[in-house]
Design a protein around this motif. Structure first.
Motif, PDB file in Angstrom:
ATOM      1  N   GLU A  42       0.659  -1.209   0.211  1.00  0.00           N
ATOM      2  CA  GLU A  42      -0.152  -0.325   0.430  1.00  0.00           C
ATOM      3  C   GLU A  42       1.184   1.067   0.375  1.00  0.00           C
ATOM      4  OE1 GLU A  42      -3.370  -0.453  -0.159  1.00  0.00           O
ATOM      5  OE2 GLU A  42      -3.523  -2.463   0.616  1.00  0.00           O
ATOM      6  N   ASN A  43       0.371   2.463  -0.503  1.00  0.00           N
ATOM      7  CA  ASN A  43       0.945   3.646  -0.261  1.00  0.00           C
ATOM      8  C   ASN A  43       1.970   3.160  -1.020  1.00  0.00           C
ATOM      9  OD1 ASN A  43      -1.127   4.846   0.416  1.00  0.00           O
ATOM     10  ND2 ASN A  43      -0.433   4.580   2.258  1.00  0.00           N
ATOM     11  N   PRO A  44       3.038   3.090  -1.850  1.00  0.00           N
ATOM     12  CA  PRO A  44       4.106   2.634  -2.763  1.00  0.00           C
ATOM     13  C   PRO A  44       4.489   3.758  -2.748  1.00  0.00           C
ATOM     14  CG  PRO A  44       2.076   2.484  -4.516  1.00  0.00           C
ATOM     15  CD  PRO A  44       1.832   2.675  -3.223  1.00  0.00           C
ATOM     16  N   VAL A  45       5.840   3.744  -2.555  1.00  0.00           N
ATOM     17  CA  VAL A  45       7.229   4.698  -2.284  1.00  0.00           C
ATOM     18  C   VAL A  45       8.501   4.317  -3.159  1.00  0.00           C
ATOM     19  CG1 VAL A  45       9.122   5.940  -1.701  1.00  0.00           C
ATOM     20  CG2 VAL A  45       7.348   5.159   0.145  1.00  0.00           C
ATOM     21  N   PRO A  46       8.890   5.689  -4.456  1.00  0.00           N
ATOM     22  CA  PRO A  46       9.773   4.897  -5.596  1.00  0.00           C
ATOM     23  C   PRO A  46      10.756   4.856  -5.263  1.00  0.00           C
ATOM     24  CG  PRO A  46       8.006   6.532  -5.974  1.00  0.00           C
ATOM     25  CD  PRO A  46       8.292   7.042  -4.669  1.00  0.00           C
ATOM     26  N   ARG A  47      11.563   3.894  -5.984  1.00  0.00           N
ATOM     27  CA  ARG A  47      13.264   3.357  -5.067  1.00  0.00           C
ATOM     28  C   ARG A  47      14.630   5.047  -5.169  1.00  0.00           C
ATOM     29  NH1 ARG A  47      15.925  -0.560  -9.341  1.00  0.00           N
ATOM     30  NH2 ARG A  47      15.806   1.764 -11.028  1.00  0.00           N
ATOM     31  N   ALA A  48      14.803   4.738  -3.946  1.00  0.00           N
ATOM     32  CA  ALA A  48      15.755   6.163  -4.592  1.00  0.00           C
ATOM     33  C   ALA A  48      17.455   5.800  -4.045  1.00  0.00           C
ATOM     34  CB  ALA A  48      15.969   7.460  -2.579  1.00  0.00           C
ATOM     35  N   SER A  49      17.870   6.361  -5.438  1.00  0.00           N
ATOM     36  CA  SER A  49      19.360   6.233  -5.267  1.00  0.00           C
ATOM     37  C   SER A  49      20.483   7.178  -4.958  1.00  0.00           C
ATOM     38  CB  SER A  49      19.594   6.054  -6.890  1.00  0.00           C
ATOM     39  OG  SER A  49      18.846   4.308  -6.800  1.00  0.00           O
ATOM     40  N   TYR A  50      21.161   7.580  -5.084  1.00  0.00           N
ATOM     41  CA  TYR A  50      21.823   8.315  -4.316  1.00  0.00           C
ATOM     42  C   TYR A  50      23.359   8.189  -4.756  1.00  0.00           C
ATOM     43  CZ  TYR A  50      19.017   8.568  -1.023  1.00  0.00           C
ATOM     44  OH  TYR A  50      17.301   8.833  -0.054  1.00  0.00           O
ATOM     45  N   PHE A  51      24.368   8.877  -5.595  1.00  0.00           N
ATOM     46  CA  PHE A  51      25.498   9.000  -5.835  1.00  0.00           C
ATOM     47  C   PHE A  51      26.163  10.094  -5.541  1.00  0.00           C
ATOM     48  CE2 PHE A  51      29.325  10.385  -8.453  1.00  0.00           C
ATOM     49  CZ  PHE A  51      30.110   9.705  -8.853  1.00  0.00           C
ATOM     50  N   GLU A  52      27.467  10.271  -5.148  1.00  0.00           N
ATOM     51  CA  GLU A  52      28.667  11.303  -4.569  1.00  0.00           C
ATOM     52  C   GLU A  52      29.767  10.751  -5.363  1.00  0.00           C
ATOM     53  OE1 GLU A  52      29.606  10.519   0.193  1.00  0.00           O
ATOM     54  OE2 GLU A  52      28.047  11.444   0.229  1.00  0.00           O
ATOM     55  N   ALA A  53      30.548  12.004  -4.980  1.00  0.00           N
ATOM     56  CA  ALA A  53      32.094  11.563  -5.483  1.00  0.00           C
ATOM     57  C   ALA A  53      32.775  12.719  -4.400  1.00  0.00           C
ATOM     58  CB  ALA A  53      32.248  12.010  -6.501  1.00  0.00           C
ATOM     59  N   SER A  54      33.570  12.839  -3.734  1.00  0.00           N
ATOM     60  CA  SER A  54      33.985  13.828  -3.166  1.00  0.00           C
ATOM     61  C   SER A  54      36.034  13.528  -2.797  1.00  0.00           C
ATOM     62  CB  SER A  54      33.717  14.104  -1.276  1.00  0.00           C
ATOM     63  OG  SER A  54      34.163  12.607  -0.794  1.00  0.00           O
ATOM     64  N   VAL A  55      36.259  15.079  -2.480  1.00  0.00           N
ATOM     65  CA  VAL A  55      38.228  15.065  -2.273  1.00  0.00           C
ATOM     66  C   VAL A  55      37.948  15.942  -0.965  1.00  0.00           C
ATOM     67  CG1 VAL A  55      38.962  14.899  -4.925  1.00  0.00           C
ATOM     68  CG2 VAL A  55      38.558  17.361  -3.385  1.00  0.00           C
ATOM     69  N   GLY A  56      39.337  15.210  -0.024  1.00  0.00           N
ATOM     70  CA  GLY A  56      39.138  16.125   0.842  1.00  0.00           C
ATOM     71  C   GLY A  56      40.661  16.085   1.732  1.00  0.00           C
ATOM     72  N   ARG A  57      40.951  17.026   3.058  1.00  0.00           N
ATOM     73  CA  ARG A  57      42.304  16.661   3.076  1.00  0.00           C
ATOM     74  C   ARG A  57      42.604  17.621   4.201  1.00  0.00           C
ATOM     75  NH1 ARG A  57      46.711  19.221   4.717  1.00  0.00           N
ATOM     76  NH2 ARG A  57      48.882  19.792   3.018  1.00  0.00           N
ATOM     77  N   ASP A  58      42.991  16.829   5.522  1.00  0.00           N
ATOM     78  CA  ASP A  58      43.510  16.886   6.713  1.00  0.00           C
ATOM     79  C   ASP A  58      43.835  18.099   6.853  1.00  0.00           C
ATOM     80  OD1 ASP A  58      42.787  14.576   7.925  1.00  0.00           O
ATOM     81  OD2 ASP A  58      44.206  13.200   7.129  1.00  0.00           O
ATOM     82  N   LEU A  59      43.821  18.906   8.052  1.00  0.00           N
ATOM     83  CA  LEU A  59      43.630  20.623   8.931  1.00  0.00           C
ATOM     84  C   LEU A  59      44.796  20.142   9.489  1.00  0.00           C
ATOM     85  CD1 LEU A  59      41.339  22.162   7.288  1.00  0.00           C
ATOM     86  CD2 LEU A  59      43.292  21.704   5.541  1.00  0.00           C
ATOM     87  N   PRO A  60      45.749  21.503   9.721  1.00  0.00           N
ATOM     88  CA  PRO A  60      46.022  21.820  11.056  1.00  0.00           C
ATOM     89  C   PRO A  60      44.962  21.960  12.002  1.00  0.00           C
ATOM     90  CG  PRO A  60      47.386  22.824   9.658  1.00  0.00           C
ATOM     91  CD  PRO A  60      46.135  22.584   9.336  1.00  0.00           C
ATOM     92  N   LEU A  61      45.131  20.933  13.638  1.00  0.00           N
ATOM     93  CA  LEU A  61      44.399  21.541  14.647  1.00  0.00           C
ATOM     94  C   LEU A  61      43.522  20.259  14.754  1.00  0.00           C
ATOM     95  CD1 LEU A  61      44.382  24.808  15.585  1.00  0.00           C
ATOM     96  CD2 LEU A  61      46.259  23.753  16.233  1.00  0.00           C
ATOM     97  N   ASN A  62      43.797  18.944  14.238  1.00  0.00           N
ATOM     98  CA  ASN A  62      42.827  18.323  13.869  1.00  0.00           C
ATOM     99  C   ASN A  62      41.439  18.685  13.381  1.00  0.00           C
ATOM    100  OD1 ASN A  62      44.114  16.935  15.957  1.00  0.00           O
ATOM    101  ND2 ASN A  62      43.214  17.760  17.331  1.00  0.00           N
TER     102      ASN A  62
END
Length: 403
Positions: free
Chosen positions: A350-370
Motif C-alpha cells: 500500500e502507498n508505494p514509495v519509489p526507489r531512491a538512488s544516491y551517488f556522491e564523489a568528494s575530495v578532502g584533506r586533513d588540516l592542522p589542529l585536528n
C-alpha cells in the motif's frame, strides 16, 4: 524551563571530556577513577543547484556530531556516555539559505560497562543495538548520515555483551555481540533545542519518546533482540573485515507484525605504498515487515454520489526494505578521494514509495589542529516520485579531538 534544564544536563554530561585535561594520570601510572573523551563534530553546507522540486533548491547549513565520554571507575568498570547532535526535521531552503534549522541534541548512549576479561564486555543501560556499522565508519560526505537515518537501531534500553570467541594467529579475531532491549520512553529520551510535541509534523524525534508514536521496537517491553558477528586480522583474508547481524523487533501501537532485519558488511584495504591506500567498502541491509507492517490511511471513502466524505479507509501496509551501499576511498598522505553509491528500495503493498538512488564523489584533506575539509558533488534520483532528480554541491568541515 524544561528545555533549559535538559540543555544544562546535556552540558554537564559532556563536562568529563573537558575535565580530563586536568584529571589525566601521569604517564605509566594507573590511577582510578579516570576520564577519557572524544569529540567528532561536522559542519555541513549542502547547496542544491537543481531539483525537480523547486522547494529543495538552495543552501542548507547544519551540524552533526558526537561528544563521547568514558568515566573509568577501575580497569573493569566504566560508564560510557554519548551525546548526539543533528537536525531532526526536513528543511526546504526554497531558493534561499537555511541555517541550523531544527537542530537538536540528545543522549544516544548512557551505559554501565563491565569488562571482566580482555575477551568479554557486558553492559546495561541505553545504547544503540549492534546491527549495521555504516553509520559509524562510512567515509565520504553523506553516506554515513543516510545509514544513520535508515538503520541505526538507537533509543535501545536493556543489556548486552560482546565476546571474542576466536583470537588466533591462524584464524584472526572474531567477536559475537548480543543485545536484548526495549524502546526508551524514559526521561533519557528528552531532546534539547528543537522540541516538537508528539506526533506533529515530519520529524524524526519529538520532545520525548512515547508509546503513541509507534514504530518497530516500541512495545513497552524488552522483547527486541540483535545478534552480530565481526571479524578481522585474518591471515587468509589480509586487510579484510566483515560484519553480519540479525535483528528482531516487536510492533508498536501502529504495527501488526514483528520486523526482522539482516545486514552484511565487508571492508577491504589495498595498500599500494606506505602513504597510499584504497579502502573498498560495502554494506547490504534488508528489513522484512519493515516498520512493523503499520496500519495506514488508505483510499478515501466516497459518498453515494461519488463525492468526498473526508474519511479514509484503514489498510495494513506490508513492506520489504533494502538499503545498499558500495564505495571506495583512496588516501595519500593527508589527501583523500571518495566515491560512493547508495540505493534505498521499498516494496510496499500500500502507498508505494519509489526507489531512491544516491551517488556522491568528494575530495578532502586533513588540516592542522585536528580539522578536516571535504568538498564534493551528490546526485539523487527518485524518492517522492520516480521523476525526482537533484544535484548538490556539499562542503563538510570536521573537527575531531581526544581528551
Amino acid at each position: 524551563m524544561r528545555a533549559l534544564f535538559l540543555t544544562a544536563a546535556l552540558a554537564a554530561a559532556a563536562l568529563p571530556a573537558v575535565a580530563q585535561v586536568a584529571a589525566a594520570p601521569e604517564a605509566g601510572v594507573n590511577l582510578y577513577p579516570q576520564v577519557a573523551g572524544e569529540a567528532d563534530l561536522r559542519l555541513f553546507s549542502l547547496s542544491t543547484t537543481s531539483a525537480t522540486d523547486r522547494r529543495q533548491r538552495g543552501t542548507n547549513i547544519f551540524a552533526r556530531g558526537e561528544i563521547a565520554t568514558g568515566f573509568f571507575l577501575s580497569p573493569e568498570w566504566s560508564v560510557q556516555n554519548v551525546i548526539h547532535i543533528e537536525p531532526v526535521g526536513e528543511t526546504e531552503p526554497n531558493g534561499g539559505t537555511a541555517g541550523f534549522r531544527y537542530q537538536a541534541a540528545y543522549i544516544e548512549q548512557l551505559r554501565l560497562d563491565w569488562r571482566p576479561t580482555d575477551r568479554l564486555t557486558v553492559y546495561g543501560g541505553k545504547f544503540s543495538a549492534p546491527f549495521g556499522r555504516g553509520h559509524h565508519d562510512f567515509p565520504g560526505l553523506l553516506l554515513d548520515v543516510r545509514a544513520h537515518e535508515v538503520y541505526l537501531i538507537r533509543e535501545s534500553v536493556g543489556f548486552g555483551g560482546t565476546a571474542t570467541y576466536i583470537s588466533d594467529a591462524r584464524y584472526g579475531d572474531h567477536d559475537i555481540s548480543v543485545a536484548v532491549f526495549g524502546f526508551d520512553t524514559s526521561p533519557l529520551s528528552e531532546t534539547a533545542f528543537t522540541r516538537k510535541r508528539c506526533c506533529e509534523g515530519d520529524f524524526e524525534r519529538f520532545s520525548r519518546n512515547s508509546r503513541r508514536q509507534g514504530g518497530p521496537g516500541n512495545t513497552g517491553q524488552m522483547d527486541n533482540v540483535a545478534i552480530a558477528l565481526d571479524g578481522d586480522n585474518m591471515p587468509f583474508l589480509p586487510n579484510t573485515s566483515y560484519h553480519l547481524a540479525l535483528l528482531s523487533r516487536g510492533p508498536g501501537v501502529d504495527g501488526t507484525k514483528r520486523e526482522t532485519g539482516f545486514v552484511a558488511g565487508l571492508r577491504h584495504e589495498i595498500r599500494w605504498a606506505q602513504d597510499t591506500r584504497t579502502l573498498l567498502f560495502g554494506e547490504f541491509v534488508q528489513f522484512r515487515g519493515a516498520g512493523g507492517n503499520p496500519r495506514e490511511a488508505g483510499p478515501e471513502i466516497l459518498d453515494d454520489f461519488g463525492g468526498s466524505t473526508g474519511e479514509f479507509t484503514e489498510v495494513t501496509s506490508s513492506e520489504r526494505r533494502r538499503f545498499t551501499t558500495v564505495g571506495a576511498r583512496t588516501r595519500h598522505g593527508p589527501w583523500r578521494a571518495t566515491v560512493g553509491f547508495q540505493r534505498d528500495e521499498r516494496k510496499r503493498t500500500e502507498n508505494p514509495v519509489p526507489r531512491a538512488s544516491y551517488f556522491e564523489a568528494s575530495v578532502g584533506r586533513d588540516l592542522p589542529l585536528n580539522f578536516r575539509l571535504d568538498v564534493g558533488y551528490q546526485r539523487t534520483v527518485g524518492g517522492e516520485s520516480r521523476e525526482d532528480k537533484a544535484d548538490a554541491v556539499i562542503a563538510v568541515l570536521g573537527w575531531r579531538a581526544r581528551f
